[in-house]
Design a protein around this motif. Structure first.
Motif, PDB file in Angstrom:
ATOM      1  N   LYS A 155       0.816  -1.220   0.000  1.00 14.03           N
ATOM      2  CA  LYS A 155       0.000   0.000   0.000  1.00 14.03           C
ATOM      3  C   LYS A 155       0.855   1.277   0.000  1.00 14.03           C
ATOM      4  O   LYS A 155       0.421   2.324  -0.479  1.00 14.03           O
ATOM      5  CB  LYS A 155      -0.921   0.015   1.231  1.00 14.03           C
ATOM      6  CG  LYS A 155      -2.090  -0.959   1.145  1.00 14.03           C
ATOM      7  CD  LYS A 155      -3.228  -0.339   0.375  1.00 14.03           C
ATOM      8  CE  LYS A 155      -4.464  -1.195   0.301  1.00 14.03           C
ATOM      9  NZ  LYS A 155      -5.366  -1.087   1.420  1.00 14.03           N
ATOM     10  N   TYR A 159       5.430   5.717  -2.079  1.00 13.23           N
ATOM     11  CA  TYR A 159       5.240   6.867  -1.182  1.00 13.23           C
ATOM     12  C   TYR A 159       6.479   7.172  -0.346  1.00 13.23           C
ATOM     13  O   TYR A 159       6.583   8.243   0.228  1.00 13.23           O
ATOM     14  CB  TYR A 159       4.050   6.630  -0.246  1.00 13.23           C
ATOM     15  CG  TYR A 159       2.717   6.763  -0.946  1.00 13.23           C
ATOM     16  CD1 TYR A 159       2.067   7.993  -1.008  1.00 13.23           C
ATOM     17  CD2 TYR A 159       2.121   5.664  -1.554  1.00 13.23           C
ATOM     18  CE1 TYR A 159       0.857   8.126  -1.662  1.00 13.23           C
ATOM     19  CE2 TYR A 159       0.911   5.781  -2.214  1.00 13.23           C
ATOM     20  CZ  TYR A 159       0.283   7.021  -2.265  1.00 13.23           C
ATOM     21  OH  TYR A 159      -0.908   7.149  -2.920  1.00 13.23           O
ATOM     22  N   GLY A 163      -7.420   7.375   8.863  1.00 13.87           N
ATOM     23  CA  GLY A 163      -8.004   6.322   8.034  1.00 13.87           C
ATOM     24  C   GLY A 163      -7.329   5.013   8.379  1.00 13.87           C
ATOM     25  O   GLY A 163      -6.539   4.947   9.325  1.00 13.87           O
ATOM     26  N   GLN A 185      -8.337   1.131   3.034  1.00 18.24           N
ATOM     27  CA  GLN A 185      -8.358   2.327   2.184  1.00 18.24           C
ATOM     28  C   GLN A 185      -7.020   2.453   1.462  1.00 18.24           C
ATOM     29  O   GLN A 185      -6.012   1.916   1.918  1.00 18.24           O
ATOM     30  CB  GLN A 185      -8.531   3.587   3.041  1.00 18.24           C
ATOM     31  CG  GLN A 185      -9.890   3.801   3.636  1.00 18.24           C
ATOM     32  CD  GLN A 185      -9.837   4.951   4.640  1.00 18.24           C
ATOM     33  OE1 GLN A 185      -9.485   4.748   5.793  1.00 18.24           O
ATOM     34  NE2 GLN A 185     -10.136   6.152   4.184  1.00 18.24           N
ATOM     35  N   ASP A 186      -7.013   3.231   0.376  1.00 26.71           N
ATOM     36  CA  ASP A 186      -5.738   3.556  -0.272  1.00 26.71           C
ATOM     37  C   ASP A 186      -5.082   4.704   0.484  1.00 26.71           C
ATOM     38  O   ASP A 186      -5.775   5.576   1.017  1.00 26.71           O
ATOM     39  CB  ASP A 186      -5.978   4.005  -1.717  1.00 26.71           C
ATOM     40  CG  ASP A 186      -6.331   2.819  -2.594  1.00 26.71           C
ATOM     41  OD1 ASP A 186      -5.909   1.699  -2.250  1.00 26.71           O
ATOM     42  OD2 ASP A 186      -7.032   3.031  -3.589  1.00 26.71           O
ATOM     43  N   GLU A 237      -3.586   7.200  -0.726  1.00 24.28           N
ATOM     44  CA  GLU A 237      -3.906   8.489  -1.368  1.00 24.28           C
ATOM     45  C   GLU A 237      -5.183   9.088  -0.776  1.00 24.28           C
ATOM     46  O   GLU A 237      -5.257  10.283  -0.484  1.00 24.28           O
ATOM     47  CB  GLU A 237      -4.050   8.266  -2.884  1.00 24.28           C
ATOM     48  CG  GLU A 237      -3.935   9.529  -3.722  1.00 24.28           C
ATOM     49  CD  GLU A 237      -2.599  10.242  -3.547  1.00 24.28           C
ATOM     50  OE1 GLU A 237      -1.574   9.614  -3.248  1.00 24.28           O
ATOM     51  OE2 GLU A 237      -2.603  11.487  -3.693  1.00 24.28           O
ATOM     52  N   GLU A 238      -6.174   8.233  -0.630  1.00 26.38           N
ATOM     53  CA  GLU A 238      -7.452   8.691  -0.064  1.00 26.38           C
ATOM     54  C   GLU A 238      -7.236   9.193   1.379  1.00 26.38           C
ATOM     55  O   GLU A 238      -7.772  10.232   1.780  1.00 26.38           O
ATOM     56  CB  GLU A 238      -8.429   7.499  -0.071  1.00 26.38           C
ATOM     57  CG  GLU A 238      -9.794   7.797   0.495  1.00 26.38           C
ATOM     58  CD  GLU A 238     -10.599   6.504   0.706  1.00 26.38           C
ATOM     59  OE1 GLU A 238     -10.258   5.455   0.128  1.00 26.38           O
ATOM     60  OE2 GLU A 238     -11.567   6.563   1.488  1.00 26.38           O
ATOM     61  N   ILE A 239      -6.415   8.469   2.128  1.00 28.44           N
ATOM     62  CA  ILE A 239      -6.189   8.823   3.542  1.00 28.44           C
ATOM     63  C   ILE A 239      -5.492  10.169   3.683  1.00 28.44           C
ATOM     64  O   ILE A 239      -5.915  11.025   4.454  1.00 28.44           O
ATOM     65  CB  ILE A 239      -5.378   7.702   4.246  1.00 28.44           C
ATOM     66  CG1 ILE A 239      -6.193   6.407   4.276  1.00 28.44           C
ATOM     67  CG2 ILE A 239      -4.958   8.119   5.642  1.00 28.44           C
ATOM     68  CD1 ILE A 239      -5.418   5.181   4.736  1.00 28.44           C
ATOM     69  N   ASN A 268      -5.386  12.534   1.637  1.00 28.72           N
ATOM     70  CA  ASN A 268      -6.161  13.642   1.052  1.00 28.72           C
ATOM     71  C   ASN A 268      -7.474  13.884   1.789  1.00 28.72           C
ATOM     72  O   ASN A 268      -8.313  14.656   1.327  1.00 28.72           O
ATOM     73  CB  ASN A 268      -6.438  13.372  -0.429  1.00 28.72           C
ATOM     74  CG  ASN A 268      -5.192  13.630  -1.259  1.00 28.72           C
ATOM     75  OD1 ASN A 268      -4.608  14.704  -1.169  1.00 28.72           O
ATOM     76  ND2 ASN A 268      -4.769  12.650  -2.015  1.00 28.72           N
ATOM     77  N   SER A 269      -7.636  13.217   2.926  1.00 28.44           N
ATOM     78  CA  SER A 269      -8.865  13.421   3.702  1.00 28.44           C
ATOM     79  C   SER A 269      -8.881  14.857   4.247  1.00 28.44           C
ATOM     80  O   SER A 269      -7.834  15.505   4.360  1.00 28.44           O
ATOM     81  CB  SER A 269      -8.926  12.429   4.865  1.00 28.44           C
ATOM     82  OG  SER A 269      -7.847  12.670   5.745  1.00 28.44           O
ATOM     83  N   LYS A 270     -10.061  15.340   4.588  1.00 28.49           N
ATOM     84  CA  LYS A 270     -10.164  16.723   5.094  1.00 28.49           C
ATOM     85  C   LYS A 270      -9.323  16.899   6.357  1.00 28.49           C
ATOM     86  O   LYS A 270      -8.605  17.891   6.515  1.00 28.49           O
ATOM     87  CB  LYS A 270     -11.629  17.064   5.366  1.00 28.49           C
ATOM     88  CG  LYS A 270     -11.782  18.491   5.887  1.00 28.49           C
ATOM     89  CD  LYS A 270     -13.209  18.926   6.003  1.00 28.49           C
ATOM     90  CE  LYS A 270     -13.347  20.368   6.492  1.00 28.49           C
ATOM     91  NZ  LYS A 270     -12.426  20.803   7.515  1.00 28.49           N
ATOM     92  N   LYS A 312      -5.663  17.163   5.455  1.00 31.49           N
ATOM     93  CA  LYS A 312      -5.348  18.433   4.778  1.00 31.49           C
ATOM     94  C   LYS A 312      -5.385  19.609   5.760  1.00 31.49           C
ATOM     95  O   LYS A 312      -4.546  20.504   5.698  1.00 31.49           O
ATOM     96  CB  LYS A 312      -6.336  18.674   3.630  1.00 31.49           C
ATOM     97  CG  LYS A 312      -5.990  17.853   2.394  1.00 31.49           C
ATOM     98  CD  LYS A 312      -6.889  18.207   1.233  1.00 31.49           C
ATOM     99  CE  LYS A 312      -6.385  17.651  -0.070  1.00 31.49           C
ATOM    100  NZ  LYS A 312      -5.071  18.089  -0.475  1.00 31.49           N
TER     101      LYS A 312
END
Ligand code: SF4
Ligand code: SF4
Length: 291
Positions: free
Chosen positions: A43, A47, A247, A252-253, A255-257, A259-261, A264
């Motif tokens: 995963k 990165y 996350g 989950q991926d 990237e999604e984690i 980029n979560s609010k 950020k």
């Protein structure tokens, strides 16, 4: 270019010591399986080039260490490990024979922060013998840590420091005075690929204490993230309870984690030198580094 300089992976949250400065954890205790570790490595592919096998817990307690190192080697990821050093003899062959390991940090300050039955000189001897052997037989970088200097607010357990420093000078044949060298700087190169770092004690972030400051800069989420034993992704290596859960890597991926609010907001807050998370407003480590 990779996104993070390092990703911390907690391969166990169990420890064989009980340092008086350690926040411990109320999370479920356990060991990461080889399958889970492999999933984490898949995963985080792309990165980072560096993983650190440490958040809470003593990484040398996990019996899958050798498999973790093989998986990391196959994935072309450099492994860095931080340990209290008490189990070094049990794993020294595995460590020295692994091509995956870049650096091993040994927290010598953990010894004095415990009431234990371990003999001080035996402990130090084992650590220093390992360092000599690793230096001869491998390219591993070894860094000894004495992160137990007093501050105005925090008194540390550091009565043994002089004995530790003297023993290091003797056993590693250091030809200069370490105490003199420490007057100039806190991080000293002892030999090729061997270092000794001193730093002040710090208080771990703790959501139950009074606010320290909301003016904070931290490299969490900028240079690093942490992945706890159960897959919870956190912004740093100090979130011992997973308070700042961004996350879960197992469902989950990444990237999604990232980029979560919530992620950020933390990142943007630190860009403005502001902590948005309550835990970050109560973090002694960030305070130590934000002077
Ligand atoms: S060695 Fe590390 S994980 Fe273990 S008790 Fe000490 S600080 Fe906590
Ligand atoms: S400020 Fe402290 S708690 Fe917050 S991300 Fe940084 S190291 Fe972690």
């Amino acid at each position: 270019m990779t996104r993070f300089k390092k990703i911390y992976i907690e391969t166990t949250n169990i420890c064989n010591l009980s340092c008086n400065f350690c926040p411990k954890t109320n999370r479920k205790l356990g060991f990461m399986s080889t399958e889970s570790f492999k999933e984490v490595i898949n995963k985080i592919d792309g990165y980072t080039n560096h993983i650190y096998l440490h958040l809470m817990g003593e990484p040398f307690l996990n019996k899958n260490l050798e498999s973790f190192l093989k998986i990391s080697k196959e994935a072309n990821i450099n492994v860095n490990i931080t340990s209290n050093g008490t189990l070094i003899n049990k794993v020294k062959e595995v460590l020295i024979n692994s091509e995956a390991i870049r650096q091993i940090n040994i927290s010598l300050h953990s010894f004095e922060a415990n009431d234990n039955d371990i003999d001080f000189y035996e402990y130090l001897d084992n650590v220093l013998e390992f360092i000599k052997e690793a230096n001869e037989k491998s390219k591993i970088i070894c860094a000894l840590r004495l992160w137990n200097m007093d501050t105005e607010e925090l008194k540390a357990n550091n009565d043994l420091n002089l004995k530790i420093i003297k023993t290091i000078e003797d056993k590693l044949d250091i030809e200069f005075s370490l105490l003199e060298a420490f007057k100039e700087k806190r991080g000293i190169k002892l030999k090729e690929r061997i270092y000794l770092n001193m730093a002040e004690k710090f208080s771990w972030p703790d959501s139950s204490i009074s606010l320290i400051s909301d003016e904070v800069f931290c490299h969490g989420l900028r240079d690093q993230i942490g992945i706890l034993l159960d897959g919870t992704v956190v912004p740093c290596c100090l979130d011992s309870e997973g308070n700042i859960s961004l996350g879960n890597i197992f469902n989950q991926d990444l990237e999604e984690i990232i980029n979560s609010k919530r992620a950020k907001d933390i990142y943007d807050g630190f860009s403005r030198r502001r902590a948005v998370e309550e835990l970050c407003k109560r973090c002694g480590y960030a305070k130590r580094n934000f002077k």
